[in-house]
Design a protein around this motif. Structure first.
Motif, PDB file in Angstrom:
ATOM      1  N   THR A  52      -0.171   6.513  -4.792  1.00 30.30           N
ATOM      2  CA  THR A  52      -1.615   6.273  -4.675  1.00 30.30           C
ATOM      3  C   THR A  52      -2.192   5.641  -5.935  1.00 30.30           C
ATOM      4  N   GLU A  67       0.826  -1.220   0.000  1.00 31.26           N
ATOM      5  CA  GLU A  67       0.000   0.000   0.000  1.00 31.26           C
ATOM      6  C   GLU A  67       0.856   1.264   0.000  1.00 31.26           C
ATOM      7  N   HIS A  68       2.029   1.167  -0.598  1.00 29.60           N
ATOM      8  CA  HIS A  68       2.934   2.335  -0.575  1.00 29.60           C
ATOM      9  C   HIS A  68       3.733   2.515  -1.872  1.00 29.60           C
TER      10      HIS A  68
END
Ligand code: FE2
Length: 255
Positions: A247, A186-187
């Motif tokens: 994102t 998630e990065h």
């Protein structure tokens, strides 16, 4: 939120010319803030020269990354005195140039690291150790890594190793875009290979006939630049400039 455009290996004069025709529209369409271009094959006849590097910079590259062909054109070695043209980080100490550059965007900055794989390639310094050491010196969360490598497994492994530590890991060198864009932990935006910018009907940018002859007959062949219509391969990485978190990652193919 900021957006970084990464352009995959620009091949030869045709690749440079086509990029010059399209880059303004691409930047406008994607609302690009920062541009990084792999230019290691941007010169006519491969490698990178002062002439081709200047052209890519004029087109708006904030930083040019390279790879195994970085020192091919010995008459242009002094391009590596500039802060915005990188060679792979893990070349031996004492080589001209450096493997990290910074883009100063005012209230935030972006570090770009050029790294090279060692599987089926020159036996450079271990890329993992080189990354560990350089990351200790980086004082921005926004970090893009151009991992110039041959083997997909080596690129995937490095992507997972750097997950959560950098904003994005984008592979280059094979000139064939992969369809595996993802966000790790998630990065970290990840793509095994961004592909190439140059003649589409070609073998990695080289005219088909000599490339086939080389494979088929095994004799030395002079490669020429393909003269077919070009395409642009790359990726757009959206990131939060405060946390360095990717994102969104989107592959682009522009014909
Ligand atoms: Fe390469």
């Amino acid at each position: 939120m900021k957006k970084l455009l990464f352009i995959g290996d620009v091949v030869g004069k045709n690749g440079c010319d086509f990029l010059s025709e399209r880059i303004y529209d691409i930047k406008k369409k994607h609302e690009i803030d920062i541009t990084v271009v792999n230019g290691e094959n941007s010169a006519q006849g491969n490698g990178i020269t002062k002439f081709s590097a200047d052209m890519l910079l004029r087109l708006g590259a904030d930083i040019i990354t390279t790879g195994n062909h970085c020192f091919k054109r010995r008459d242009s070695m002094d391009i590596y005195n500039r802060d915005n043209i990188l060679r792979p980080l893990n070349f031996p100490d004492g080589c001209p140039g450096k493997g990290i550059g910074y883009i100063d965007c005012g209230y935030y900055k972006v570090a770009v690291i050029n790294l090279m794989g060692t599987v089926y390639m020159e036996a450079l310094d271990n890329p993992y150790g080189a990354m560990d050491r350089i990351l200790e010196t980086v004082n921005t969360p926004n970090i893009l890594v151009d991992f110039h490598a041959e083997a997909t497994a080596e690129k995937k492994a490095m992507g997972y190793y750097l997950a959560g530590k950098v904003t994005a890991v984008i592979g280059t060198h094979t000139h064939v875009q992969t369809a595996d864009e993802t966000i790790l932990n998630e990065h970290t935006g990840y793509l095994t290979d961004a592909g190439m910018t140059g003649p589409e009907e070609s073998v990695l940018g080289v005219a088909v006939r000599p490339a086939v002859d080389k494979q088929r007959f095994k004799y030395p062949v002079r490669f020429t630049e393909a003269q077919t219509p070009c395409f642009i391969n790359g990726a757009v990485i959206s990131f939060d400039e405060k946390s360095g978190k990717c994102t969104k990652i989107e592959r682009i193919i522009d014909r």
